[in-house]
Design an enzyme around this catalytic site. Sequence first.
Site, short mmCIF file in Angstrom:
data_model
loop_
_atom_site.label_atom_id
_atom_site.label_comp_id
_atom_site.label_asym_id
_atom_site.label_seq_id
_atom_site.Cartn_x
_atom_site.Cartn_y
_atom_site.Cartn_z
N ASP A 115 0.83 -1.20 0.00
CA ASP A 115 0.00 0.00 0.00
C ASP A 115 0.87 1.26 0.00
O ASP A 115 1.97 1.25 0.54
CB ASP A 115 -0.91 -0.02 1.24
CG ASP A 115 -2.08 0.95 1.11
OD1 ASP A 115 -2.30 1.49 0.01
OD2 ASP A 115 -2.77 1.16 2.12
N HIS A 149 2.75 3.25 -8.98
CA HIS A 149 2.57 1.82 -9.26
C HIS A 149 3.80 1.26 -9.99
O HIS A 149 4.21 0.13 -9.75
CB HIS A 149 1.31 1.58 -10.08
CG HIS A 149 0.05 1.95 -9.34
ND1 HIS A 149 -0.18 1.57 -8.04
CD2 HIS A 149 -1.03 2.68 -9.70
CE1 HIS A 149 -1.34 2.03 -7.64
NE2 HIS A 149 -1.88 2.72 -8.62
N LEU A 160 11.20 -20.38 -4.26
CA LEU A 160 10.14 -19.49 -3.76
C LEU A 160 8.88 -19.58 -4.62
O LEU A 160 8.97 -19.58 -5.86
CB LEU A 160 10.66 -18.04 -3.76
CG LEU A 160 9.62 -16.95 -3.47
CD1 LEU A 160 9.29 -16.93 -1.98
CD2 LEU A 160 10.14 -15.58 -3.89
#
Length: 249
Positions: free
Chosen positions: A29, A46, A140
Amino acid sequence: MIKKFIKQKQQINNDNILTIPEHIAIIMDGNGRWAKNKKMPRIKGHYEGMQTVKKITRKANDLGVKYLTLYAFSTENWSRPEDEVNYIMKLPVDFLKTFLPELIEKNVKVSTIGFSDQLPNHTKKAINEAINKTKDNTGLNLIFALNYGGRAEILNAVKKLYQEIDVGRMSIDDLTEKNIEDNLFTSDIPDPELLIRTSGEERLSNFLIWQSSYSEFVFTKTLWPDFDEQSLIDCLKIYQSRQRRFGGL
Ligand code: FPP
């Protein structure tokens, strides 16, 4: 295998982190505020957020984290201005164009949770390519929550179970929490031990609401584009200082 273990252990020692969660979930955020502070358009926030995703993916992989789930777009985010939504939907394309070779080389497996069938075709295409090209990787697990909403996910699970009961394949008395879990997007992913939210907001915003029942929450004021490797380590140190009792003593 032994070599990998030694490498991870040294890395852990370097960062002074003893307990690495198997699954870290992050609410990324603050992109908009980061851009606003710099008098830039929100989409620039972004874009920088995408660069942070690369940094944090690398670091999580180096630390030996097994699952990293990133809240990239919620079922509620469609209400943002069209230009912004279009830009965010293009980010996976740009991200994978530049980063997929490294993800493949680093043995990272890409997947998504969420209602992906409702994503634009170009977003789906880029993601499906990444999923296919990394499907046999064993390092991962990088999981993007895209068009994801926790309540809709639970409702979806309930509907599927209702159908099973309706046709008589299952009895209501046999219904367990495990049945719900098996019908969530995360059916093959362990619950996150650690959930991080950046930017100073302290709420879940419909992210992994079932799965985070026993997660440790770490809220940091750092805006996502400023979140870096050291920020992740700081969160892990806070996590390490907590005692997880799961309702016991
Ligand atoms: C929240 O910040 C951020 C989003 C809704 C988008 C998150 C997307 C990224 C970080 C990039 C993802 C990258 C890939 C590869 C999918 P906000 O816009 O709500 O910030 P604000 O609260 O400051 O306005």
